[in-house]
Scaffold this active site. Structure first.
Site, mmCIF file in Angstrom:
data_model
loop_
_atom_site.group_PDB
_atom_site.id
_atom_site.type_symbol
_atom_site.label_atom_id
_atom_site.label_comp_id
_atom_site.label_asym_id
_atom_site.label_seq_id
_atom_site.Cartn_x
_atom_site.Cartn_y
_atom_site.Cartn_z
ATOM 1 C CE1 TYR A 102 -38.365 12.212 -51.882
ATOM 2 C CE2 TYR A 102 -38.290 9.986 -52.761
ATOM 3 C CZ TYR A 102 -38.402 10.853 -51.685
ATOM 4 O OH TYR A 102 -38.525 10.369 -50.408
ATOM 5 C CB CYS A 103 -33.933 15.876 -54.208
ATOM 6 S SG CYS A 103 -33.904 16.944 -55.653
ATOM 7 N NE ARG A 104 -32.697 20.000 -49.711
ATOM 8 C CZ ARG A 104 -31.416 20.306 -49.602
ATOM 9 N NH1 ARG A 104 -30.822 20.997 -50.563
ATOM 10 N NH2 ARG A 104 -30.728 19.934 -48.541
ATOM 11 C CB CYS A 131 -34.211 19.389 -56.162
ATOM 12 S SG CYS A 131 -32.932 18.877 -54.996
#
Length: 227
Positions: free
Chosen positions: A177-179, A183
Site C-alpha cells: 500500500y502507499c498514499r 498511488c
C-alpha cells in the site's frame, strides 16, 4: 433574511470548499498532508512546487477549513483539519471514476496495465494481519511511514525494493500500500514482486483511508519501543 437568501448564502459557503478543491496541485497537497503533518518547505519539495506557489495553495486550503496549522519556531506545519477531509477526497474520487470518462482512461492506461487483480479490502487485511497470514509492505517514503502506518507493516521505499526483498516474509502473500487508491507506487511494487515470483496484492486504497476508517495504526516511535 428570506429563506431564498439564506439558501443562496449557504451554498456560496459550500462553494468555498469546492473552489479550494478545484486545483490538481491542491488535491495533491492534501494527499501529501493526509500522510502526516508537513511543513511548507517539505510540501514544496515533495510536490515539486516553488515555496511561494505552495504557500498560496495552502492558504486557500486553510481559508476553506480543509487544513489546520501550528507554528514551531520559524516553521509552519500543516495537517488535515479532520478525517472527514479524507472522506471528502474519497467521495470526489468515486464520483470522478464513475462519471468522468478520462479518469477511467487514465487509470486503465497507467495503473490497470500493471495490476488488474482486485485489491484486498481493509477489513480482510486487518484480519489476516492479526492471524499472521500476510506481510504488509508500505512503499511510501520513510518520513511518511514514521508518521503512521498499518500495524506490522515493513517500510521499503519503492526505489529500494529489489535490493531488500530478503526483508519480506518468505512464502507469505505480500500486500502493498502507499498514499491512496491511485498511488502508482503500490502498483509498481506489486508488478515488481510478481516479476520476482512472489505472491503480491494491493490494499484497496492507502494509509489515509485506513486511518479515516478508525482502524489501528502504529507510529515509528511505538514500533521502536516494542522492539
Amino acid at each position: 433574511m428570506s429563506t431564498t437568501n439564506f439558501k443562496h448564502d449557504l451554498f456560496n459557503q459550500f462553494a468555498r470548499v469546492g473552489k479550494a478543491l478545484a486545483s490538481g496541485n491542491r488535491l495533491e497537497l492534501l494527499e501529501f498532508i493526509a500522510q502526516g503533518e508537513r511543513s511548507v518547505d517539505e510540501l514544496s519539495k515533495v510536490a515539486g512546487l516553488t515555496m511561494a506557489n505552495t504557500s498560496q495553495h495552502l492558504q486557500q486550503l486553510r481559508q476553506a477549513g480543509l487544513v489546520a496549522t501550528r507554528k514551531q519556531g520559524l516553521k509552519v506545519y500543516y495537517r488535515l483539519s479532520g478525517d472527514d477531509v479524507i472522506r471528502l477526497l474519497d467521495a470526489l474520487r468515486v464520483v470522478a471514476e464513475r462519471h468522468v470518462a478520462d479518469v477511467e482512461r487514465l487509470v486503465n492506461t497507467y495503473l490497470t496495465v500493471k495490476d488488474s487483480l482486485e485489491p484486498i479490502p481493509r477489513a480482510e487485511l486487518l484480519s489476516r494481519v492479526r492471524d499472521g497470514l500476510v506481510t504488509v509492505l508500505d512503499v511510501r517514503p520513510a518520513e511518511e511511514y514514521a508518521a503512521g502506518h498499518v500495524p506490522g507493516a515493513v517500510n521499503i521505499p519503492i526505489s529500494e525494493l529489489e535490493q531488500r526483498l530478503e526483508e519480506l516474509g518468505k512464502g507469505q502473500e505480500i500486500v502493498a500500500y502507499c498514499r491512496g487508491p491511485h498511488c502508482v507506487l503500490a502498483f509498481d511494487a506489486v508488478a515488481r514482486l510478481r516479476e520476482k515470483g512472489l505472491k503480491a496484492r494491493r490494499l484497496e486504497d492507502g494509509y489515509p483511508e485506513w486511518l479515516a476508517e478508525g482502524l489501528p495504526v502504529e507510529h515509528q516511535e511505538e514500533t521502536k519501543k516494542d522492539a
